[in-house]
Structure formats: C-alpha cells, structure tokens
Design an enzyme around this catalytic site. Structure first.
Site, PDB file in Angstrom:
ATOM      1  N   TYR A 295     -21.298 -32.855 -41.659  1.00  0.00           N
ATOM      2  CA  TYR A 295     -20.272 -32.000 -40.978  1.00  0.00           C
ATOM      3  C   TYR A 295     -19.883 -32.911 -39.752  1.00  0.00           C
ATOM      4  O   TYR A 295     -20.929 -33.746 -39.307  1.00  0.00           O
ATOM      5  CB  TYR A 295     -21.339 -31.288 -39.668  1.00  0.00           C
ATOM      6  CG  TYR A 295     -21.128 -30.155 -39.057  1.00  0.00           C
ATOM      7  CD1 TYR A 295     -20.651 -29.301 -39.419  1.00  0.00           C
ATOM      8  CD2 TYR A 295     -20.891 -30.541 -37.734  1.00  0.00           C
ATOM      9  CE1 TYR A 295     -19.703 -28.326 -38.448  1.00  0.00           C
ATOM     10  CE2 TYR A 295     -20.037 -29.965 -37.412  1.00  0.00           C
ATOM     11  CZ  TYR A 295     -19.667 -28.351 -37.090  1.00  0.00           C
ATOM     12  OH  TYR A 295     -18.794 -27.638 -36.643  1.00  0.00           O
TER      13      TYR A 295
ATOM     14  N   GLY B 234     -13.381 -22.801 -11.548  1.00  0.00           N
ATOM     15  CA  GLY B 234     -13.774 -23.963 -12.357  1.00  0.00           C
ATOM     16  C   GLY B 234     -12.608 -24.929 -12.848  1.00  0.00           C
ATOM     17  O   GLY B 234     -11.523 -24.471 -12.837  1.00  0.00           O
TER      18      GLY B 234
ATOM     19  N   GLU C 166     -15.710 -28.368  -8.499  1.00  0.00           N
ATOM     20  CA  GLU C 166     -14.583 -27.445  -8.542  1.00  0.00           C
ATOM     21  C   GLU C 166     -15.416 -26.537  -7.082  1.00  0.00           C
ATOM     22  O   GLU C 166     -14.335 -25.885  -6.257  1.00  0.00           O
ATOM     23  CB  GLU C 166     -15.287 -26.511  -9.866  1.00  0.00           C
ATOM     24  CG  GLU C 166     -14.805 -27.272 -10.728  1.00  0.00           C
ATOM     25  CD  GLU C 166     -13.512 -27.426 -10.706  1.00  0.00           C
ATOM     26  OE1 GLU C 166     -12.515 -26.711 -10.323  1.00  0.00           O
ATOM     27  OE2 GLU C 166     -12.878 -28.320 -11.804  1.00  0.00           O
TER      28      GLU C 166
ATOM     29  N   GLU D 109     -12.200 -25.745  -4.013  1.00  0.00           N
ATOM     30  CA  GLU D 109     -11.477 -24.649  -3.228  1.00  0.00           C
ATOM     31  C   GLU D 109     -12.191 -24.142  -1.929  1.00  0.00           C
ATOM     32  O   GLU D 109     -11.369 -23.201  -1.861  1.00  0.00           O
ATOM     33  CB  GLU D 109     -12.176 -23.475  -4.175  1.00  0.00           C
ATOM     34  CG  GLU D 109     -11.681 -23.879  -5.821  1.00  0.00           C
ATOM     35  CD  GLU D 109     -10.325 -23.793  -5.939  1.00  0.00           C
ATOM     36  OE1 GLU D 109      -9.766 -23.442  -5.071  1.00  0.00           O
ATOM     37  OE2 GLU D 109     -10.324 -24.102  -6.974  1.00  0.00           O
TER      38      GLU D 109
ATOM     39  N   PRO E 160     -15.681 -16.985 -29.671  1.00  0.00           N
ATOM     40  CA  PRO E 160     -14.276 -17.599 -30.216  1.00  0.00           C
ATOM     41  C   PRO E 160     -14.040 -16.374 -29.001  1.00  0.00           C
ATOM     42  O   PRO E 160     -13.648 -15.087 -29.471  1.00  0.00           O
ATOM     43  CB  PRO E 160     -14.994 -17.493 -31.355  1.00  0.00           C
ATOM     44  CG  PRO E 160     -16.361 -17.530 -31.988  1.00  0.00           C
ATOM     45  CD  PRO E 160     -17.071 -16.579 -30.265  1.00  0.00           C
TER      46      PRO E 160
ATOM     47  N   GLU F 193      -3.508 -20.695  -4.541  1.00  0.00           N
ATOM     48  CA  GLU F 193      -4.113 -19.546  -3.648  1.00  0.00           C
ATOM     49  C   GLU F 193      -6.034 -19.237  -4.067  1.00  0.00           C
ATOM     50  O   GLU F 193      -6.067 -19.170  -4.743  1.00  0.00           O
ATOM     51  CB  GLU F 193      -3.471 -18.526  -4.592  1.00  0.00           C
ATOM     52  CG  GLU F 193      -3.182 -17.038  -3.325  1.00  0.00           C
ATOM     53  CD  GLU F 193      -1.847 -16.059  -3.742  1.00  0.00           C
ATOM     54  OE1 GLU F 193      -2.490 -15.174  -3.430  1.00  0.00           O
ATOM     55  OE2 GLU F 193      -0.855 -16.616  -5.185  1.00  0.00           O
TER      56      GLU F 193
ATOM     57  N   GLU G  82      -9.496 -16.513  -2.212  1.00  0.00           N
ATOM     58  CA  GLU G  82      -9.858 -15.682  -1.514  1.00  0.00           C
ATOM     59  C   GLU G  82     -11.378 -15.444  -1.969  1.00  0.00           C
ATOM     60  O   GLU G  82     -11.285 -15.291  -2.448  1.00  0.00           O
ATOM     61  CB  GLU G  82      -8.492 -14.351  -1.292  1.00  0.00           C
ATOM     62  CG  GLU G  82      -9.229 -13.596  -3.378  1.00  0.00           C
ATOM     63  CD  GLU G  82      -8.501 -12.367  -2.713  1.00  0.00           C
ATOM     64  OE1 GLU G  82      -7.577 -11.947  -1.899  1.00  0.00           O
ATOM     65  OE2 GLU G  82      -8.798 -11.705  -3.957  1.00  0.00           O
TER      66      GLU G  82
END
Lengths: 250, 250
Positions: A10, A54, A70, A74, A96, A127, A129
């Site tokens: 893998y 985020g 983050e 904001e 998923p 924007e 809020e």
DNA sequence: GGAATAGTGTCTATGAGACATTATCTT
DNA sequence: AAGATAATGTCTCATAGACACTATTCC
C-alpha cells in the site's frame, strides 16, 4: 492477498490525495445568549452557505496551530486577546463524500471566547457573523457542520460541569452573578442564585477573590458585588452538576 | 497578500500529500491486569518497534470503519465477537514530523475488549501481543504512540465513571465482583466490596439480573454469586466516582 | 471447623437543593 | 419608600463511605 501483503504494497502516495482541514466551533455569549461564529462561503461547493471558520492545514503546521490561526483570522484577535480564548480539539470527521470535491478529513476544534467585537471589523476575512444559537435550527450550514456544532455544544455543556472553563466566556474580573449567567445560558436552565453562590465559593480553585467590588450596584438595585478572577484549578472537585434535565442517556 | 487571497489561491493538491491513518488503543483485562494490544513493525521507520495497530484509511472508507477493520485484522475477531467490542474515537495527532516519511495525521481510536484469545492465532497479521500496562514504561513505542496510549488510558479511566463501558471488558454474564475487579484494575485502586455492590445495583440501567447464579462459589470459598448482564443505560446517573487519588487537577 | 466471599444493615459525614433572612444599592 | 440583588443562614433529603453482620460455600 493477505492483509499483511496488502499493507506492504500500500503506497498512500499512489492514491488520490486526502486533504486535512480544521474547523472551529467558536462559542461566545453576547447579550445573554450563546452565539456561534460563522463565515459565509464565497465559493463552490456550498457557495453562499454559512459555515464554520476553517481551512486547510498548511505544510509543517501543527493541528492546534492551524485551528488557532483560523480563529485569529476570523475574529481579528491578536496574540494577547487570543490567549484568553480556550481552544481544544473536539473530534474528527472523515465520512467519504462529506466534501464533494475530494476526500477531506476535518479536525474540529471547540473554542470558548469572551464577548468580542464584531468579527468582520478589521479583518481580512469575508463576511462573518455571530449567530445566536437559537437561530441555528432555521439555518442550513455547509458540509456536515450542523453535526459538528451539535457535538461541540454537547461537549461545551458537559465541560462546564467539571472544568472552570465557564470563566473563559467572561472578562478578567467578574462577579458570581456573571458566572451564573454563563452557566444558565450554556445549560439553558435557571439556577438558584444563593445555592450557586455558595457552591462556586466552595469548589477549590474555581475562582479567587480580587478584593474589589463592582463600582455600582445592579441596574435595578442591589448591593455592589465582589469581584473574582479565574482560579488555578483545571478540573473541579466536586463538579457542578447540571440539574437533571431528561433521561437522554437511556 | 491577504488571508482571503491566500486561501483562494491555496490548492491542497499542489502540496505534498497528507496521509491519514487510524491507530487503535485496545485495552483488555487478562489475569487481573490491564493489557494493551501491540504489533511489531516489520518495516522502516521504527522497524522492530512495537506500535499500536493501525494503518492508512482506504479510499471511500469511513474513519470508524477503518478503525474497526484494523482492530479485526489484529485480533482475528469476526463480526459477532467484534460487535461486543466498544470502539470510540479518541483524538487526532498531526504534529509535523511525527512520521519521518511524510505528513501523517492519525485519528486515534480507543477500544474496550473482553478477554480475547492470543491475537496472533488465526490472523494474517504479523507479530502481535497483549502487553501488560505495567510493563509499558520500560518499552519505547514507535512514533508518538506512547502519548496516544497515555491519552487513551486517561479517557478510559474517566469513562468508567459515567458510562457502563466497564461491562465491555467482561463476558455476556458476570457477577458484581467481576465488575468490581474491572474498576479496580482500570483505576488501580481497591474498592469497598459492600459499598460497590449496593452502588452498582442502585444506578439505573447499569446491570440487570439474569436470575441465575454461578455454578460454584469462589475458589477460596464463599456463596454462589448472582449473575448480571449489561443494562440499557448509556450514561450513568449518578456516576460512580473514583476515589480521590491526587490533586492532578491543579 | 476455619476461612473467604456475597449480600445486606446501620451509622455518619457531606453535599445539593429549597427556603428564609439581612444588608446594600437603584429608581 | 419600594423593589431588586448580594451574600449568608438554616433545614431536609440523598448519597458516599466506614463498619458490622449473616449466610453460604470451599478446603
């Protein structure tokens, strides 16, 4: 092919990329009501939907740091103010298809913030809020963010019981009544003023006195209240149990 | 360049791939001691180190499913037995450099399992073992798995207080003394037999009687004990508080 | 019989919650 | 003066924990 061989063969780099993001459930109390920080999405998918702040975790960036970044972007908060915000990992979401573009695993964080100025002021963010949580049921959020908010709320209510994090919703100094208002707001349940007062003072390390009092009495009368600041406890013994609401458990 | 512009220009596919794995902290009780499931790594990095069972999340595979698959592979458990194992998300770990190969974010899970046969029997997995937790301090695990185990242990101890998950360490039917042994083992603290007995029966939904008793008394005497099975509660009211150990909190 | 254990009874200290009371402040 | 609130006091009930006791079973 055995599992062992499967794993040995893998190579994750051979698969389509997995993106890792952080999303932050930021709670604060404004005008006596619990509020949630949301931003409006500018692009597809879910363009114009409101969503949790985020974004992608950057290379060589720790998860906690990404969540703090983050949040700072904001809220427009700088280093010192941001330090007063409690930030903890909530849970991870990786079903998923939760993002139609690609496989996205999101590490959700939970933040407790004191009353902050309007988020858009002085920020590069789009924007944004503070949404009263009472208004949340009538609003559809992007992705699986409604689920994440629900998980965050339940975590927040539980954490007030056994941690002193309620003080994170308040300023540096506060009265017992201020603290009681936080509990009542988050739990959505009125508490007995006298019993709450005695209980708070009896729990070691929850609050410590500043020696000072408020400048004035309450807006509708009453004596000046003593001021306290957060104590040094990180867990509360004994806990402040919330009044038995329903038998959600069974 | 503003944050907004940065994000707009940010294409995660342009960055080196991030891999997402699951790792499982599996606890069980064998011979009166808490044990942890470990597997020996066959390849670099950390070749020959013991590590938590885990691996890459496959495309279109849910995180919970990936954790269950890894657990099944290492324990050799089939569907029905696996159903009796409690599995919950623990936390996520993504510190840069935790895997020297590439950026790996791991979603850790916590599992409570009843006493199981030796893990390697009938399994494709490589070398695996149940390690007594008392032997853990003298063993260095791969990656940051020691930290993950510590977090899992603390979560497990806390969860016994307010959930009936202690029953997941036991078989279908058990005695109150069996249950007490679980609590004593996980908390590392002796409990008062009489008081524990009464407390367990007084908490709604923790256990329910089967009506039967054990075939024989204890190995060193004593009457036959009544048998119980897990109740239908998902949270315990009131909780079983662990005896005040230390003031870890401050 | 002796020892160990299951299960129950009893007592006490502690805490939660209901309620009352006093002092202080605003209008 | 009237009303509201901070802070404390009092009472009751539920629970945790310490300890005792009986019945049952193994050796």
């Amino acid at each position: 092919m055995s599992e062992e061989q499967y794993l040995a063969a893998y190579d994750p780099r051979a698969y389509p990329a997995v993106a890792v993001t952080v999303d932050v459930v930021t709670l604060t109390i404004r005008e006596g009501a619990l509020h949630l920080l949301l931003v409006r999405r500018a692009e597809q998918p879910y363009a114009d939907f409101w969503a949790l702040p985020g974004g992608f975790v950057r290379p060589a960036e720790d998860l906690d740091a990404a969540a703090g970044r983050e949040l700072a972007e904001e809220t427009g908060l700088g280093g010192e103010d941001l330090h007063r915000v409690h930030l903890e990992q909530l849970a991870s979401y990786g079903t998923p298809g939760r993002d139609p573009r690609m496989r996205v695993v999101s590490i959700a964080y939970l933040a407790f913030a004191p009353d902050l100025p309007e988020p858009s002021a002085g920020t590069d963010a789009g924007e944004a809020e503070w949404l009263p949580l009472a208004a949340l049921p009538s609003r559809r959020l992007a992705f699986d963010h409604e689920r994440i908010v629900a998980d965050g709320l339940e975590r927040a209510r539980a954490k007030l019981e056994y941690t002193p994090l309620a003080t994170r919703f308040l300023g540096e100094e506060f009265t017992i009544a201020d603290l009681r208002a936080v509990y009542e707001t988050v739990w959505g349940h009125p508490l007995h003023a006298g019993n709450f007062h005695r209980k708070v003072l009896s729990v070691p390390g929850l609050v410590e006195s500043t020696g000072a009092t408020t400048e004035h009495g309450g807006p509708r009368g009453g004596p000046r209240a003593r001021l306290y600041r957060a104590g040094d406890a990180r867990l509360l013994h004994p806990a402040l149990l919330r009044p038995a609401t329903e038998e959600t458990a069974r």
